[in-house]
Enzyme design. Structure first.
Site: not given
Length: 386
Positions: A268, A166, A271, A246, A198-201
């Protein structure tokens, strides 16, 4: 078994802190095999990366009444512990057995020390000769890796961030100390966590690092994540929702209605300042009383590309930081002449907030109605400066 709807895990969490009868009835209702599969999945997740100097196969027998449900765990030096097929495997010298109720409580129950007789270990006959002493030592180390995963000991949050890769610690950000300061009090409670982002795209394999971190940090928690990129894969106690913005209020409300109320909400996500403001206004009401809402990376309030001001030193009125500044007034609405008439839901339910340099801000929800400072207290200085 699919954990997308968390039904099995929610049933386990409800009964883990209850009396024995309620717990055993839950196991009967869902079936010992179904419950055991969830327990083994959690056990494997909690195992540290082994440093055992070899490879061993440890038998695990979960007992429920007359039923015996057997699993084999593969413990290999430097690799995650996994399930293995029993056929053809030489167990590493021992089989560990535990009652289903005992294992369930140790993994998901309130914190408590391990009591004597909580598990049994049987040695295989081929360990009785002197030639197998090295194998016995390896089996002992491998068994300890698995047994340690059932304890209430949870590694510090910074270590978990590094383990699951992370970005909340050790690289661009240094958030874990702030999180631990505010969340350690509820670490052992049955909490519900929502993380936006979550990330990873477009590379989905490494996504969800912080979700895994939260899953390990909150051993009794359910963790949910949403992201604009498709990340639907789920693991035990972690659920991911697919592509959605979001700043889509209707989507976020559906998430809250389906999975909330939440104990912690973490933004998160994109942004982008407008997105952060929208998410806060929509999701703050879906915090439980005493819950925390965290906005990460509020430094984008100074970046024009994310909706910050262009050529100005301070954030404009449309940024996330300006919203946070306004929340200070909201906390003190009872002291304003027009407070009672103008207070919105957030003002009436926000009791405090914390802001940290270039990192995150957190707001705590609770009933904000202490009555204000009594009118008997003068509104002007009682001394004369003249």
């Amino acid at each position: 078994m699919s954990y997308d709807d968390h039904a099995v895990l929610e049933a386990i969490l409800r009964c883990a802190g209850g009396d024995e009868r309620f717990l055993l009835n839950t196991v009967e209702e869902w079936g010992a095999a179904e419950i055991t599969a969830a327990l083994v999945d959690e056990l494997l997740f909690r195992c540290e990366i082994p440093q055992v100097g070899g490879e061993a196969f440890i038998g695990l027998d979960v007992l429920h009444g007359a039923d015996r449900i057997s699993h084999v765990l593969q413990v290999t030096d430097g690799k995650p512990v996994t399930s293995a097929e029993p056929a053809g495997q030489e167990l590493g010298g021992r089989t560990w057995s535990s009652r289903s109720a005992t294992l369930l409580r140790e993994l998901f129950g309130p914190p408590s020390g391990r009591t004597a007789g909580g598990f049994g270990v049987s040695f295989l006959p081929d360990l009785r000769g002197p030639r197998t002493m090295e194998g016995a030592a390896l089996a002992a180390r491998a068994t300890n890796v698995v047994l340690h995963a059932t304890t209430n000991e949870t590694p510090p949050l910074d270590r978990l961030a590094l383990r699951y890769e992370s970005d909340k610690w050790g690289g661009v950000h240094w958030f874990t100390g702030h999180y631990d300061r505010h969340l350690r009090a509820v670490r052992d409670q049955a909490v519900r966590i929502l993380e936006i982002g979550i990330g990873g795209y477009d590379d989905l394999l490494p996504s969800g690092a912080s979700l895994k971190m939260w899953k390990r940090y909150f051993p009794r928690g359910l963790v949910f994540g949403v992201d604009i990129f498709d990340s639907r894969r789920a693991t035990s106690r972690v659920s991911r929702r697919s592509a959605a913005r979001q700043d889509d209020p209707e989507f976020m409300r559906r998430v809250a209605e389906e999975h909330g109320p939440f104990d912690v909400i973490i933004d998160d996500g994109s942004h982008i300042n407008a997105h952060m403001r929208t998410s806060f206004s929509v999701m703050f009401p879906h915090l439980r009383n005493g819950g925390f809402y965290v906005i990460e990376d509020t430094f984008t309030s100074y970046w024009p590309g994310y909706g910050g001001p262009s050529g100005a030193r301070c954030p404009s009125g449309t940024t996330a930081l300006e919203m946070v500044k306004g929340l200070i007034d909201s906390v003190h609405y009872e002291e304003r002449p027009d407070g009672a008439a103008t207070a919105d839901y957030i003002a009436r339910n926000l009791v405090g907030l914390h802001a940290y340099q270039t990192t995150s801000s957190s707001s705590r929800r609770a009933i904000n109605k202490e009555g204000g400072i009594p009118h008997t207290v003068p509104r002007e200085p009682f001394w004369n400066d003249n």
